[in-house]
Design a protein around this motif. Sequence first.
Motif, PDB file in Angstrom:
ATOM      1  N   GLY A   1     -58.849  28.856 -11.375  1.00 47.28           N
ATOM      2  CA  GLY A   1     -59.805  29.826 -11.889  1.00 47.28           C
ATOM      3  C   GLY A   1     -61.177  29.278 -12.194  1.00 47.28           C
ATOM      4  O   GLY A   1     -62.008  29.954 -12.799  1.00 47.28           O
ATOM      5  N   VAL A   2     -61.431  28.024 -11.790  1.00 50.27           N
ATOM      6  CA  VAL A   2     -62.738  27.409 -12.022  1.00 50.27           C
ATOM      7  C   VAL A   2     -63.573  27.545 -10.754  1.00 50.27           C
ATOM      8  O   VAL A   2     -63.141  27.140  -9.680  1.00 50.27           O
ATOM      9  CB  VAL A   2     -62.593  25.919 -12.392  1.00 50.27           C
ATOM     10  CG1 VAL A   2     -63.969  25.285 -12.593  1.00 50.27           C
ATOM     11  CG2 VAL A   2     -61.743  25.760 -13.633  1.00 50.27           C
TER      12      VAL A   2
ATOM     13  N   SER B   1     -66.256  29.819  -8.016  1.00 49.85           N
ATOM     14  CA  SER B   1     -66.462  31.147  -7.450  1.00 49.85           C
ATOM     15  C   SER B   1     -65.592  31.381  -6.219  1.00 49.85           C
ATOM     16  O   SER B   1     -65.439  30.477  -5.389  1.00 49.85           O
ATOM     17  CB  SER B   1     -67.934  31.309  -7.058  1.00 49.85           C
ATOM     18  OG  SER B   1     -68.130  32.480  -6.302  1.00 49.85           O
ATOM     19  N   PRO B   2     -65.048  32.594  -6.057  1.00 50.86           N
ATOM     20  CA  PRO B   2     -64.301  32.939  -4.842  1.00 50.86           C
ATOM     21  C   PRO B   2     -65.127  32.808  -3.566  1.00 50.86           C
ATOM     22  O   PRO B   2     -64.570  32.724  -2.473  1.00 50.86           O
ATOM     23  CB  PRO B   2     -63.899  34.399  -5.079  1.00 50.86           C
ATOM     24  CG  PRO B   2     -63.884  34.549  -6.570  1.00 50.86           C
ATOM     25  CD  PRO B   2     -65.007  33.684  -7.061  1.00 50.86           C
ATOM     26  N   VAL B   3     -66.448  32.764  -3.729  1.00 51.94           N
ATOM     27  CA  VAL B   3     -67.327  32.584  -2.573  1.00 51.94           C
ATOM     28  C   VAL B   3     -67.003  31.278  -1.850  1.00 51.94           C
ATOM     29  O   VAL B   3     -67.193  31.167  -0.636  1.00 51.94           O
ATOM     30  CB  VAL B   3     -68.806  32.598  -3.028  1.00 51.94           C
ATOM     31  CG1 VAL B   3     -69.735  32.235  -1.872  1.00 51.94           C
ATOM     32  CG2 VAL B   3     -69.167  33.955  -3.595  1.00 51.94           C
ATOM     33  N   ASP B   4     -66.489  30.289  -2.597  1.00 50.88           N
ATOM     34  CA  ASP B   4     -66.205  28.976  -2.007  1.00 50.88           C
ATOM     35  C   ASP B   4     -64.833  28.896  -1.347  1.00 50.88           C
ATOM     36  O   ASP B   4     -64.510  27.883  -0.729  1.00 50.88           O
ATOM     37  CB  ASP B   4     -66.302  27.887  -3.086  1.00 50.88           C
ATOM     38  CG  ASP B   4     -67.725  27.713  -3.594  1.00 50.88           C
ATOM     39  OD1 ASP B   4     -68.662  27.912  -2.799  1.00 50.88           O
ATOM     40  OD2 ASP B   4     -67.898  27.384  -4.790  1.00 50.88           O
ATOM     41  N   TYR B   5     -64.015  29.920  -1.484  1.00 48.73           N
ATOM     42  CA  TYR B   5     -62.659  29.864  -0.932  1.00 48.73           C
ATOM     43  C   TYR B   5     -62.677  29.549   0.566  1.00 48.73           C
ATOM     44  O   TYR B   5     -61.931  28.687   1.042  1.00 48.73           O
ATOM     45  CB  TYR B   5     -61.925  31.196  -1.143  1.00 48.73           C
ATOM     46  CG  TYR B   5     -61.516  31.503  -2.561  1.00 48.73           C
ATOM     47  CD1 TYR B   5     -61.700  30.581  -3.603  1.00 48.73           C
ATOM     48  CD2 TYR B   5     -60.948  32.735  -2.875  1.00 48.73           C
ATOM     49  CE1 TYR B   5     -61.321  30.884  -4.890  1.00 48.73           C
ATOM     50  CE2 TYR B   5     -60.561  33.044  -4.181  1.00 48.73           C
ATOM     51  CZ  TYR B   5     -60.755  32.122  -5.180  1.00 48.73           C
ATOM     52  OH  TYR B   5     -60.380  32.418  -6.470  1.00 48.73           O
ATOM     53  N   GLU B   6     -63.491  30.273   1.304  1.00 42.54           N
ATOM     54  CA  GLU B   6     -63.490  30.111   2.762  1.00 42.54           C
ATOM     55  C   GLU B   6     -63.894  28.700   3.171  1.00 42.54           C
ATOM     56  O   GLU B   6     -63.254  28.080   4.025  1.00 42.54           O
ATOM     57  CB  GLU B   6     -64.429  31.124   3.412  1.00 42.54           C
ATOM     58  CG  GLU B   6     -64.453  31.012   4.938  1.00 42.54           C
ATOM     59  CD  GLU B   6     -65.384  32.010   5.581  1.00 42.54           C
ATOM     60  OE1 GLU B   6     -65.579  31.909   6.821  1.00 42.54           O
ATOM     61  OE2 GLU B   6     -65.933  32.903   4.880  1.00 42.54           O
TER      62      GLU B   6
ATOM     63  N   GLY C   1     -52.206  28.666  -1.550  1.00 39.54           N
ATOM     64  CA  GLY C   1     -52.794  29.349  -2.693  1.00 39.54           C
ATOM     65  C   GLY C   1     -54.100  30.040  -2.346  1.00 39.54           C
ATOM     66  O   GLY C   1     -54.306  31.211  -2.690  1.00 39.54           O
ATOM     67  N   LEU C   2     -54.975  29.328  -1.650  1.00 34.28           N
ATOM     68  CA  LEU C   2     -56.259  29.917  -1.278  1.00 34.28           C
ATOM     69  C   LEU C   2     -56.070  31.044  -0.270  1.00 34.28           C
ATOM     70  O   LEU C   2     -56.737  32.083  -0.345  1.00 34.28           O
ATOM     71  CB  LEU C   2     -57.186  28.838  -0.695  1.00 34.28           C
ATOM     72  CG  LEU C   2     -57.733  27.797  -1.671  1.00 34.28           C
ATOM     73  CD1 LEU C   2     -58.524  26.731  -0.920  1.00 34.28           C
ATOM     74  CD2 LEU C   2     -58.607  28.456  -2.724  1.00 34.28           C
ATOM     75  N   GLY C   3     -55.155  30.827   0.691  1.00 32.77           N
ATOM     76  CA  GLY C   3     -54.905  31.843   1.708  1.00 32.77           C
ATOM     77  C   GLY C   3     -54.450  33.155   1.108  1.00 32.77           C
ATOM     78  O   GLY C   3     -54.786  34.236   1.606  1.00 32.77           O
ATOM     79  N   GLY C   4     -53.683  33.069   0.024  1.00 32.34           N
ATOM     80  CA  GLY C   4     -53.200  34.271  -0.633  1.00 32.34           C
ATOM     81  C   GLY C   4     -54.275  35.035  -1.378  1.00 32.34           C
ATOM     82  O   GLY C   4     -54.062  36.185  -1.776  1.00 32.34           O
ATOM     83  N   LYS C   5     -55.429  34.422  -1.563  1.00 35.05           N
ATOM     84  CA  LYS C   5     -56.524  35.055  -2.289  1.00 35.05           C
ATOM     85  C   LYS C   5     -57.634  35.551  -1.361  1.00 35.05           C
ATOM     86  O   LYS C   5     -58.628  36.119  -1.826  1.00 35.05           O
ATOM     87  CB  LYS C   5     -57.128  34.062  -3.293  1.00 35.05           C
ATOM     88  CG  LYS C   5     -56.188  33.660  -4.432  1.00 35.05           C
ATOM     89  CD  LYS C   5     -56.845  32.637  -5.339  1.00 35.05           C
ATOM     90  CE  LYS C   5     -55.954  32.283  -6.532  1.00 35.05           C
ATOM     91  NZ  LYS C   5     -55.802  33.417  -7.462  1.00 35.05           N
ATOM     92  N   MET C   6     -57.466  35.335  -0.049  1.00 34.44           N
ATOM     93  CA  MET C   6     -58.537  35.660   0.889  1.00 34.44           C
ATOM     94  C   MET C   6     -58.152  36.846   1.780  1.00 34.44           C
ATOM     95  O   MET C   6     -56.997  36.943   2.210  1.00 34.44           O
ATOM     96  CB  MET C   6     -58.846  34.435   1.763  1.00 34.44           C
ATOM     97  CG  MET C   6     -59.362  33.241   0.977  1.00 34.44           C
ATOM     98  SD  MET C   6     -59.240  31.680   1.905  1.00 34.44           S
ATOM     99  CE  MET C   6     -60.288  32.038   3.312  1.00 34.44           C
TER     100      MET C   6
END
Length: 208
Positions: free
Chosen positions: A157-158, A160-165, A191-196
């Motif tokens: 949770g630290v 921004s979701p902008v950085d996921y990709e 984990g990241l894939g599940g949020k994108m």
Amino acid sequence: MRRLAVLAIVLFWCSPVALAQVSTTELQVVQLYTQDELLQLIRQNQHLKRVKADDCQLVKDIEARADIMKLPSYQFLFGDMLAYGVCVPLNVERGWDLMLSAANQGLPEALEQIGRYYQQGKFVQKDLTKAQHYLFEAGSMGNLNAQVRLAELLLAGVGSPVDYETVYRWLHHSVTADKNMHQRIQKALAGLGGKMPGAVLARARQPL
């Protein structure tokens, strides 16, 4: 008797045995590390062990390259030596300044370590915002440790979701022979894939 003793000493040092001993000693002099060799030691986290294994013979040379020549790899090495008191008196403040200087010159290993220390609160107050900044800089330069740590911060949770990709793309195309690191990468990717969104995930998986 004194003349005989002096003569024996002279004969000893002129003897082939003595010369062989001197030659052996000279052959044991430790050579200073090349840039490539030192960086490889740092990446493997073997740099402090190597300095100790070399019986601390290179401290003055390392210090000169850190303080006078300001080479980032040697600033990192000498800073770490000071921070942990390896072959030199413990001086965390000066060690931190040297490591920070190496990071500010763009050394990925220094950027990753500074970020990790901010994440852990080691030597400095814990600051996850600063940790993310330094880890992102190191990750963008290909430092795998930083990329994985940054992914784990995002999943906690630290940031921004902008950085996921971006982070997903780094890890999806990473290569490592370390099994533990491979497992951490797989977990981070899941984990990241599940949020994108699907379209973003597909884009992140495209060949570089």
